[in-house]
Design a protein around this motif. Structure first.
Motif, short mmCIF file in Angstrom:
data_model
loop_
_atom_site.label_atom_id
_atom_site.label_comp_id
_atom_site.label_asym_id
_atom_site.label_seq_id
_atom_site.Cartn_x
_atom_site.Cartn_y
_atom_site.Cartn_z
N LEU A 83 -4.20 -31.51 23.35
CA LEU A 83 -2.76 -30.50 21.55
C LEU A 83 -3.50 -31.23 20.53
N PHE A 84 -3.58 -32.24 20.36
CA PHE A 84 -4.63 -32.80 19.03
C PHE A 84 -5.33 -31.18 18.95
N TYR A 85 -6.54 -31.00 19.31
CA TYR A 85 -6.61 -30.18 18.74
C TYR A 85 -6.28 -29.24 18.03
N LEU A 86 -5.50 -28.57 19.07
CA LEU A 86 -4.33 -27.20 18.79
C LEU A 86 -3.43 -27.24 17.78
N VAL A 87 -3.35 -28.28 17.47
CA VAL A 87 -2.30 -28.75 16.75
C VAL A 87 -2.90 -28.51 15.16
N VAL A 88 -3.84 -29.40 15.50
CA VAL A 88 -4.60 -29.74 14.21
C VAL A 88 -5.36 -28.86 13.30
N GLY A 89 -6.40 -28.07 14.68
CA GLY A 89 -7.61 -27.68 14.33
C GLY A 89 -6.85 -26.31 13.58
N ILE A 200 1.46 -11.69 9.31
CA ILE A 200 0.19 -12.15 9.60
C ILE A 200 -1.29 -13.25 10.09
N LEU A 201 0.07 -14.14 9.72
CA LEU A 201 -0.06 -16.12 10.04
C LEU A 201 0.71 -15.74 11.46
N ALA A 202 1.27 -15.82 11.79
CA ALA A 202 1.75 -15.52 13.24
C ALA A 202 0.99 -14.62 14.45
N VAL A 203 0.42 -14.04 13.73
CA VAL A 203 -1.02 -13.47 15.13
C VAL A 203 -1.74 -14.34 14.43
N LEU A 204 -2.18 -14.62 13.43
CA LEU A 204 -4.19 -15.54 13.78
C LEU A 204 -3.09 -16.94 14.37
N THR A 205 -1.79 -17.41 14.00
CA THR A 205 -1.52 -18.75 14.48
C THR A 205 -2.12 -18.71 16.34
N LEU A 206 -1.33 -17.51 16.75
CA LEU A 206 -1.56 -17.38 18.07
C LEU A 206 -3.22 -17.04 18.79
N TYR A 207 -4.23 -16.28 17.76
CA TYR A 207 -5.67 -16.18 18.23
C TYR A 207 -6.00 -17.19 18.26
N VAL A 277 0.73 -22.85 25.31
CA VAL A 277 -0.11 -20.75 25.32
C VAL A 277 1.21 -20.77 25.80
N MET A 278 1.48 -20.59 27.04
CA MET A 278 3.13 -19.86 27.24
C MET A 278 4.73 -20.27 26.35
N LEU A 279 4.51 -20.59 25.74
CA LEU A 279 5.84 -21.38 25.33
C LEU A 279 5.33 -21.27 24.00
N LEU A 280 3.80 -20.50 23.30
CA LEU A 280 3.48 -20.43 21.93
C LEU A 280 3.81 -18.89 21.17
N TYR A 281 3.79 -18.16 22.45
CA TYR A 281 4.16 -16.80 22.01
C TYR A 281 5.84 -16.46 21.85
N PRO A 282 6.59 -17.27 22.76
CA PRO A 282 7.55 -16.76 21.78
C PRO A 282 8.01 -17.27 20.47
N MET A 283 7.85 -18.13 20.86
CA MET A 283 7.65 -19.28 19.10
C MET A 283 7.64 -18.37 17.24
N ILE A 284 6.88 -17.73 17.79
CA ILE A 284 5.99 -16.20 17.21
C ILE A 284 6.65 -15.09 17.59
N GLN A 285 7.18 -14.49 18.32
CA GLN A 285 6.84 -12.79 18.91
C GLN A 285 7.12 -12.10 17.99
N LYS A 286 9.05 -13.38 16.99
CA LYS A 286 9.43 -12.17 15.89
C LYS A 286 8.23 -11.61 15.00
N HIS A 287 8.12 -12.47 14.54
CA HIS A 287 6.16 -11.63 14.20
C HIS A 287 5.25 -11.19 14.07
N LEU A 288 5.35 -11.60 15.53
CA LEU A 288 4.50 -11.06 16.01
C LEU A 288 3.96 -9.13 16.32
#
Length: 299
Positions: A83-89, A200-207, A277-288
């Motif tokens: 989680l730390f590497y995910l958020v900070v990274g 585009i930042l939402a897409v890059l956040t997912l990637y 990862v499953m929770l990450l997608y609904p959070m940014i789905q609006k812009h994805l």
């Protein structure tokens, strides 16, 4: 509407449409069944998992596997590290990508073409694993959290996507209007470009986020302290190496009596690892969807 369109199709088009749906349904079943099996096995009785009784639905449902996961200190430590590497990274990735993409998108920056060539060059050629390890070692980042944050601070491919979005979607007139109002280039990037780049930042956040969460080779290469290792390393030991340290479970006496708990622990760990990862997608789905379609119509 779809039924009406289907009725007006020619016989050849109807056959083709039916075949497409059959193929897609088959692909869906092939992909979906392993996921359903893993989830069902994680909720099933350990003995049922070992004997192969689990097929589609949980057999004698139980939460023993998840109790073992949350009692295993090594898994919890790996989950927290991931989680730390995910958020900070991911934050570092987005900041570095934007700081690089914005200057390269400005037409008045005369050196942008030459600098872009250096970035593109790194997409096809690199020093390799040994030189990279020597570099990280010389920088004193071996066996530190920085080894998983700094070397992967930016992806050239994602930077090009971000730069293309800025060039195609944000008109130059905004920059001219901002200059008239006394806005500096940095403020223009922070208060105009960044808000307009949310898709585009939402897409890059997912990637970036998925890449960070799934990465295990970098951690295996640079980290040897178990306290710093992400969940992927722990899962590798459990799933591939078959190492399950039952002493890490608080209730060791009860755990030792559970036949097949180590097998059940594998499935439960997989499910727990998929949750962020499953929770990450609904959070940014609006812009994805909007971000993914960038450039599909414009040249």
């Amino acid at each position: 509407m779809r039924e009406t369109k289907f009725r007006h199709m020619s016989p050849g088009d109807k056959i083709f449409t039916v075949l497409i749906y059959l193929i897609l349904s088959l692909v869906l079943i092939i992909i979906l069944y392993p996921l359903i099996y893993v989830v069902s096995a994680s909720f099933s009785d350990p003995q049922a998992v070992i004997s192969g009784e689990v097929t589609l639905f949980p057999v004698r449902p139980t939460l023993r596997g998840y109790a073992a996961v949350f009692q295993n200190r090594k898994i919890l430590s790996g989950f927290a590290n991931s989680l730390f590497y995910l958020v900070v990274g991911t934050i570092i990735n987005l900041v570095m990508t934007m700081l690089c993409a914005y200057p390269l998108s400005r037409k008045e920056f005369s050196a942008r073409s030459k600098l872009s060539m250096f970035f593109v060059f790194t997409m096809y050629f690199s020093g390799g694993m040994v030189p990279s390890y020597i570099l990280v070692n010389k920088l004193g980042m071996i066996n530190t959290r920085w080894a998983l944050l700094i070397p992967m601070a930016m992806s050239t491919y994602n930077m090009i996507i971000c730069r293309t979005y800025i060039v195609n979607s944000i008109p130059d007139e905004l920059y001219e209007a901002s200059q008239i109002d006394g806005c500096t280039p940095f403020k223009y990037m922070m208060y105009v470009i960044v808000p307009l780049c949310k898709p585009i930042l939402a897409v890059l956040t997912l990637y970036y986020g998925v890449s960070r969460w799934n990465d295990y080779f970098t951690a295996m290469l640079y980290l040897y302290d178990e306290k710093l290792q992400p969940l992927t390393i722990v899962m590798r030991e459990i799933l591939i190496m078959g190492k399950v340290d039952m002493t890490q479970i608080t209730d060791a006496s009860a755990a030792s009596k559970l036949q097949g708990l180590s097998e059940l622990l594998k499935f439960s760990t997989i499910v727990v690892a998929c949750v962020p990862v499953m929770l990450l997608y609904p959070m940014i789905q609006k812009h994805l969807v909007k971000g993914v379609m960038v450039g599909s119509v414009k040249g």
